[in-house]
Motif scaffolding. Sequence first.
Motif, PDB file in Angstrom:
ATOM      1  N   UNK A  96       0.831  -1.210   0.000  1.00 61.01           N
ATOM      2  CA  UNK A  96       0.000   0.000   0.000  1.00 61.01           C
ATOM      3  C   UNK A  96       0.862   1.256   0.000  1.00 61.01           C
ATOM      4  N   UNK A  97       1.949   1.259   0.773  1.00 60.29           N
ATOM      5  CA  UNK A  97       2.870   2.402   0.768  1.00 60.29           C
ATOM      6  C   UNK A  97       3.480   2.598  -0.615  1.00 60.29           C
ATOM      7  N   UNK A  98       3.893   1.503  -1.242  1.00 57.50           N
ATOM      8  CA  UNK A  98       4.474   1.587  -2.587  1.00 57.50           C
ATOM      9  C   UNK A  98       3.464   2.141  -3.594  1.00 57.50           C
ATOM     10  N   UNK A 101       3.158   5.857  -3.044  1.00 55.31           N
ATOM     11  CA  UNK A 101       4.320   6.550  -3.598  1.00 55.31           C
ATOM     12  C   UNK A 101       4.227   6.632  -5.123  1.00 55.31           C
ATOM     13  N   UNK A 102       3.835   5.540  -5.752  1.00 53.20           N
ATOM     14  CA  UNK A 102       3.696   5.510  -7.213  1.00 53.20           C
ATOM     15  C   UNK A 102       2.643   6.523  -7.671  1.00 53.20           C
ATOM     16  N   UNK A 103       1.537   6.576  -6.949  1.00 52.55           N
ATOM     17  CA  UNK A 103       0.469   7.512  -7.301  1.00 52.55           C
ATOM     18  C   UNK A 103       0.922   8.958  -7.114  1.00 52.55           C
ATOM     19  N   UNK A 104       1.618   9.241  -6.008  1.00 55.34           N
ATOM     20  CA  UNK A 104       2.101  10.601  -5.765  1.00 55.34           C
ATOM     21  C   UNK A 104       3.083  11.043  -6.847  1.00 55.34           C
ATOM     22  N   UNK A 105       3.951  10.134  -7.263  1.00 56.04           N
ATOM     23  CA  UNK A 105       4.913  10.447  -8.334  1.00 56.04           C
ATOM     24  C   UNK A 105       4.175  10.736  -9.637  1.00 56.04           C
ATOM     25  N   UNK A 106       3.173   9.934  -9.943  1.00 58.77           N
ATOM     26  CA  UNK A 106       2.395  10.131 -11.177  1.00 58.77           C
ATOM     27  C   UNK A 106       1.660  11.456 -11.152  1.00 58.77           C
ATOM     28  N   UNK A 107       1.050  11.773 -10.021  1.00 56.57           N
ATOM     29  CA  UNK A 107       0.316  13.045  -9.899  1.00 56.57           C
ATOM     30  C   UNK A 107       1.269  14.214 -10.081  1.00 56.57           C
ATOM     31  N   UNK A 109       3.851  14.290 -11.811  1.00 62.23           N
ATOM     32  CA  UNK A 109       4.243  14.339 -13.228  1.00 62.23           C
ATOM     33  C   UNK A 109       3.057  14.657 -14.136  1.00 62.23           C
ATOM     34  N   UNK A 110       1.874  14.813 -13.534  1.00 63.21           N
ATOM     35  CA  UNK A 110       0.691  15.138 -14.316  1.00 63.21           C
ATOM     36  C   UNK A 110       0.063  13.955 -15.016  1.00 63.21           C
ATOM     37  N   UNK A 111       0.337  12.737 -14.532  1.00 64.43           N
ATOM     38  CA  UNK A 111      -0.203  11.526 -15.139  1.00 64.43           C
ATOM     39  C   UNK A 111      -1.383  11.032 -14.320  1.00 64.43           C
ATOM     40  N   UNK A 112      -2.481  10.732 -14.988  1.00 61.82           N
ATOM     41  CA  UNK A 112      -3.666  10.193 -14.310  1.00 61.82           C
ATOM     42  C   UNK A 112      -3.458   8.691 -14.131  1.00 61.82           C
ATOM     43  N   UNK A 113      -3.629   8.210 -12.910  1.00 64.45           N
ATOM     44  CA  UNK A 113      -3.355   6.797 -12.605  1.00 64.45           C
ATOM     45  C   UNK A 113      -4.538   5.881 -12.861  1.00 64.45           C
ATOM     46  N   UNK A 114      -5.736   6.325 -12.614  1.00 63.83           N
ATOM     47  CA  UNK A 114      -6.866   5.381 -12.591  1.00 63.83           C
ATOM     48  C   UNK A 114      -7.973   5.853 -13.461  1.00 63.83           C
TER      49      UNK A 114
END
Length: 114
Positions: A96-98, A101-107, A109-114
């Motif tokens: 869950x932590x990973x 972190x992945x979602x925060x990095x994507x946000x 960078x301006x990338x939508x995750x879901x």
Amino acid sequence: VILAGHSWGGGAAARLAAAHPEAVSRLVLVSPDVEWSVARRCWSIPTLLLWAKDDVINPYIWTSRWWGHPNLTLHTTRRGGHNVLEEHGQIIAKWLREQDEREATAIAAGVKMH
């Protein structure tokens, strides 16, 4: 929402996620009783699947229902049967932590995750 379930409860969590993938941010399943068609509808959701190879109730071969899932993390144990193991808590928390972190990095960078 983060959904989690074990065995039949894992199947229920996966069916709910499949019906409403836009509402589910993470899916954590331990030896779920899930049909292939349900698993496939969960492919947009980051999913942690935990399974023991010696599970005789929901056999390990059922992990094949999840093959091809682009957001899947499979954690396999040699032993454990059809049980939620004490070690699963740490594995789930780390995953869950990973994902956070992945979602925060994507946000960032301006990338939508879901």
